[in-house]
Design a protein around this motif. Sequence first.
Motif, PDB file in Angstrom:
ATOM      1  N   LEU A   1     -48.561 -24.032  23.893  1.00 23.75           N
ATOM      2  CA  LEU A   1     -47.386 -24.493  24.636  1.00 23.75           C
ATOM      3  C   LEU A   1     -47.722 -25.628  25.612  1.00 23.75           C
ATOM      4  N   PRO A   2     -48.797 -25.546  26.398  1.00 19.30           N
ATOM      5  CA  PRO A   2     -49.142 -26.677  27.293  1.00 19.30           C
ATOM      6  C   PRO A   2     -49.358 -27.977  26.522  1.00 19.30           C
ATOM      7  N   TRP A   3     -50.042 -27.887  25.384  1.00 22.98           N
ATOM      8  CA  TRP A   3     -50.273 -29.076  24.542  1.00 22.98           C
ATOM      9  C   TRP A   3     -48.938 -29.630  24.039  1.00 22.98           C
ATOM     10  N   ALA A   4     -48.044 -28.723  23.623  1.00 21.98           N
ATOM     11  CA  ALA A   4     -46.744 -29.147  23.105  1.00 21.98           C
ATOM     12  C   ALA A   4     -45.907 -29.836  24.176  1.00 21.98           C
ATOM     13  N   ILE A   5     -45.940 -29.298  25.392  1.00 24.47           N
ATOM     14  CA  ILE A   5     -45.191 -29.909  26.502  1.00 24.47           C
ATOM     15  C   ILE A   5     -45.739 -31.296  26.806  1.00 24.47           C
ATOM     16  N   LYS A   6     -47.075 -31.412  26.809  1.00 23.42           N
ATOM     17  CA  LYS A   6     -47.706 -32.717  27.068  1.00 23.42           C
ATOM     18  C   LYS A   6     -47.308 -33.721  25.985  1.00 23.42           C
ATOM     19  N   LYS A   7     -47.278 -33.278  24.726  1.00 27.85           N
ATOM     20  CA  LYS A   7     -46.874 -34.151  23.616  1.00 27.85           C
ATOM     21  C   LYS A   7     -45.415 -34.574  23.756  1.00 27.85           C
ATOM     22  N   THR A   8     -44.584 -33.631  24.162  1.00 28.77           N
ATOM     23  CA  THR A   8     -43.153 -33.907  24.313  1.00 28.77           C
ATOM     24  C   THR A   8     -42.897 -34.998  25.349  1.00 28.77           C
ATOM     25  N   LEU A   9     -43.660 -34.961  26.434  1.00 29.48           N
ATOM     26  CA  LEU A   9     -43.457 -35.910  27.537  1.00 29.48           C
ATOM     27  C   LEU A   9     -44.246 -37.202  27.371  1.00 29.48           C
TER      28      LEU A   9
ATOM     29  N   HIS B   1     -46.309 -34.834  10.390  1.00 32.38           N
ATOM     30  CA  HIS B   1     -46.633 -33.465  10.002  1.00 32.38           C
ATOM     31  C   HIS B   1     -45.560 -32.507  10.538  1.00 32.38           C
ATOM     32  N   PRO B   2     -45.034 -31.613   9.683  1.00 29.01           N
ATOM     33  CA  PRO B   2     -43.989 -30.674  10.127  1.00 29.01           C
ATOM     34  C   PRO B   2     -44.399 -29.832  11.336  1.00 29.01           C
ATOM     35  N   VAL B   3     -45.667 -29.417  11.393  1.00 31.41           N
ATOM     36  CA  VAL B   3     -46.114 -28.560  12.488  1.00 31.41           C
ATOM     37  C   VAL B   3     -46.098 -29.315  13.817  1.00 31.41           C
ATOM     38  N   ARG B   4     -46.473 -30.594  13.791  1.00 31.75           N
ATOM     39  CA  ARG B   4     -46.488 -31.392  15.019  1.00 31.75           C
ATOM     40  C   ARG B   4     -45.092 -31.442  15.648  1.00 31.75           C
ATOM     41  N   GLN B   5     -44.083 -31.771  14.835  1.00 40.01           N
ATOM     42  CA  GLN B   5     -42.721 -31.857  15.372  1.00 40.01           C
ATOM     43  C   GLN B   5     -42.176 -30.482  15.728  1.00 40.01           C
ATOM     44  N   ALA B   6     -42.581 -29.458  14.985  1.00 41.50           N
ATOM     45  CA  ALA B   6     -42.118 -28.104  15.289  1.00 41.50           C
ATOM     46  C   ALA B   6     -42.574 -27.674  16.678  1.00 41.50           C
ATOM     47  N   TYR B   7     -43.791 -28.067  17.052  1.00 41.48           N
ATOM     48  CA  TYR B   7     -44.280 -27.747  18.401  1.00 41.48           C
ATOM     49  C   TYR B   7     -43.428 -28.451  19.455  1.00 41.48           C
ATOM     50  N   ILE B   8     -43.058 -29.705  19.181  1.00 41.06           N
ATOM     51  CA  ILE B   8     -42.231 -30.459  20.129  1.00 41.06           C
ATOM     52  C   ILE B   8     -40.856 -29.809  20.263  1.00 41.06           C
ATOM     53  N   ASN B   9     -40.235 -29.463  19.136  1.00 38.35           N
ATOM     54  CA  ASN B   9     -38.916 -28.831  19.182  1.00 38.35           C
ATOM     55  C   ASN B   9     -38.969 -27.425  19.777  1.00 38.35           C
ATOM     56  N   MET B  10     -40.114 -26.757  19.604  1.00 44.30           N
ATOM     57  CA  MET B  10     -40.291 -25.418  20.160  1.00 44.30           C
ATOM     58  C   MET B  10     -40.135 -25.407  21.678  1.00 44.30           C
ATOM     59  N   THR B  11     -40.533 -26.503  22.322  1.00 44.54           N
ATOM     60  CA  THR B  11     -40.450 -26.555  23.789  1.00 44.54           C
ATOM     61  C   THR B  11     -39.004 -26.494  24.278  1.00 44.54           C
ATOM     62  N   GLY B  12     -38.051 -26.714  23.365  1.00 43.73           N
ATOM     63  CA  GLY B  12     -36.640 -26.602  23.746  1.00 43.73           C
ATOM     64  C   GLY B  12     -36.313 -25.238  24.324  1.00 43.73           C
ATOM     65  N   THR B  13     -36.916 -24.181  23.756  1.00 45.27           N
ATOM     66  CA  THR B  13     -36.693 -22.825  24.272  1.00 45.27           C
ATOM     67  C   THR B  13     -37.263 -22.684  25.676  1.00 45.27           C
ATOM     68  N   PHE B  14     -38.410 -23.313  25.908  1.00 48.02           N
ATOM     69  CA  PHE B  14     -39.029 -23.296  27.244  1.00 48.02           C
ATOM     70  C   PHE B  14     -38.126 -23.994  28.257  1.00 48.02           C
ATOM     71  N   TRP B  15     -37.686 -25.213  27.945  1.00 45.92           N
ATOM     72  CA  TRP B  15     -36.850 -25.978  28.878  1.00 45.92           C
ATOM     73  C   TRP B  15     -35.528 -25.266  29.138  1.00 45.92           C
ATOM     74  N   ASP B  16     -34.933 -24.732  28.082  1.00 43.74           N
ATOM     75  CA  ASP B  16     -33.612 -24.116  28.198  1.00 43.74           C
ATOM     76  C   ASP B  16     -33.636 -22.829  29.011  1.00 43.74           C
ATOM     77  N   THR B  17     -34.502 -21.898  28.631  1.00 42.66           N
ATOM     78  CA  THR B  17     -34.460 -20.561  29.231  1.00 42.66           C
ATOM     79  C   THR B  17     -35.444 -20.375  30.381  1.00 42.66           C
ATOM     80  N   ILE B  18     -36.703 -20.747  30.143  1.00 40.86           N
ATOM     81  CA  ILE B  18     -37.715 -20.533  31.178  1.00 40.86           C
ATOM     82  C   ILE B  18     -37.477 -21.427  32.392  1.00 40.86           C
ATOM     83  N   VAL B  19     -36.914 -22.617  32.164  1.00 47.70           N
ATOM     84  CA  VAL B  19     -36.692 -23.548  33.278  1.00 47.70           C
ATOM     85  C   VAL B  19     -35.246 -23.481  33.794  1.00 47.70           C
ATOM     86  N   VAL B  20     -34.285 -23.922  32.983  1.00 48.64           N
ATOM     87  CA  VAL B  20     -32.909 -24.080  33.474  1.00 48.64           C
ATOM     88  C   VAL B  20     -32.243 -22.736  33.787  1.00 48.64           C
ATOM     89  N   CYS B  21     -32.353 -21.759  32.874  1.00 48.43           N
ATOM     90  CA  CYS B  21     -31.740 -20.450  33.136  1.00 48.43           C
ATOM     91  C   CYS B  21     -32.394 -19.768  34.339  1.00 48.43           C
TER      92      CYS B  21
END
Length: 468
Positions: free
Chosen positions: A41-49, A301-321
Motif C-alpha cells: 500500500l505505501p508503494w502504491a500510494i507513492k506511485k499514485t502521487l 502491466h495490469p497489476v501496476r494499475q490495479a495497485y494504483i486503483n486499489m488506493t481508491g479504497t484507502f482515500w475514500d474510506t480510511i481518509v475521507v470517511c
Amino acid sequence: MLSKIISDVDAFVWGPVMLVLLVGTGILLTIRCNFLTWRNLPWAIKKTLSKESRTKSRGKGDVSPFSALTTALAATIGTGNIVGVATAMVSGGAGALVWMWISACFGLSSKFSECMLAIKYREVNERGEMSGGPMYTMKKVIKNKKLGAVLGWLFALFAVIASFGIGNMTQGNSISTAVHETFGISQGVVGAVITVLALMIIIGGIKSISKVSSIVVPVMAIFYIIAGIIVILGNISNLPTGLSMIFHMAFSVKAVGGALCGNIVASMMNAARYGVARGCFSNEAGMGSAAITAAAATTDHPVRQAYINMTGTFWDTIVVCTITGLAIASSGMLGQIDPATGEMYIGSALTIAAFSTVLGKVGAYLVTVGIVLFAFSTILGWEYHGEKAFEYLMGTHKFNMIYRIIFSLVAYVGATQTLELVWNFSDIANALMAIPNLICMLLLSGEIAKDVKEFQKIIEEEKAGKKR
C-alpha cells in the motif's frame, strides 16, 4: 404494495449474507495474495502521487493512470462519505466507524483484484477506445462459456440500472435538496444547472470526464479534509473520549453512548452491520464498478494499475470517511436532538451540526458545498460506468451518445422528484452487481494470486533501483 416489496428486497440483498460475501471475498483474496495488497500500500500510494502516473508514458490506454483513479474516485467519493457515515454512526453507534475501517482493509484486495482482471481482459472497440470491466472478464475467462456470458450480461444490466439510480438520480436529489435547504434556490433551477453542466462534460466521453475528475476530485477531497481537520482540532479536548467511545461501541455486546454519543444505544452486531454496509457502499470495493474505469488506464502491466486503483479504497474510506467520523465523534452532536425538528440528528443534518460546533454557519455552507461537489462528481464517474455497461449490452459503441444525452436529462428528474421506489430498485441493482463480480473473483483467485506474486519481483527491482 410494490414499494413495500421493493423495500423488503432491498433490505434483504444488503443484509448479512451480502455483507459476509463482500468481506469474506476480500479476506480470502488478501490471504491468497499473501497480504501483498497491504504490504505494498505505501508503494502504491507513492506511485499514485508520482509525476509518472499523471502521464500516458507506459503502455496503451485512453487516459493516464492518475486520471483513471480520479474518475473511479469521482464515482465512489460521494454523499456516502458525508451522509452515509453519519447515518451509520446513528444506526450502529460510533463503533460503526471501526467496522468501516475493517471492511476497507479487506476491500483493498477486492478493489485490486477486480481492477487487475478488467485491465488484463479489456478489449479495444471500433473507435479504438478501451472497453473493459467484470462483464468482459466473465465472458472471456469463465470456462463454462454459457455461465460466463449470462453473468457478464447480468452484471452489465445491473450496472446500467444502478448508473441511473444510485449514480445519477439520488445524487441529483442530494444536490438540489442541500442547495435548497441552505441557500433557498429552487430545486428546478438546481436540476437545470446540473443537467447542463453534466451534458457539457459527459458529451466528450472518458477523456473529458477524466480531465474534470483529475482536477475536481483532489480539490474537493483536500477542501473537505482541511475543513474536517479544523473541526476535529477545534474539539480536540473531546477527541480521546470520542476515540475511546468509538472502539468501545465497536466491540461491546451492548454499548450505550456517553456524553459524546447522547442517547445512542447499539450492539456490536449493529455496529458491524451498519459499518460494513456503509463502508462497502461508499468505496464500492467488490461491486466491480471501479474496474470499468480502471480498464481505460494507460499502463504496461495490469497489476501496476490495479495497485494504483486499489488506493481508491484507502482515500475514500480510511481518509475521507474517517474525517467525517472523527468530526462527528468529537463534536458531541451524535445522539443529540435537533431543536428545529425535535428529532435526533441524522444524515447530513448530523454532519452539519458537527461542523457547526466549530465553524458556526460557515460549517453548514462547507458541508453543503461538499455534498454538491461529491455528488456531482459521482454523476460524472457513474456515467462512464453505465455507458460502458450499456455498450456491452448493445454490442457496439454506436449508441453511446444517446446514452450520454438521456443520462444527463435524467439528472433533472432526480433533482426535482422524490423517487423512493426507483432509488430502492437501483440500490438493489447496485447490490446485485456485486454477486456475479464476487463469483468471478473467487473463481479466479488463484490466477490473481499468481499474477500478484510474479509482479512482486518488478516492485522489488524498482525499489532496489531507487535505493541505488
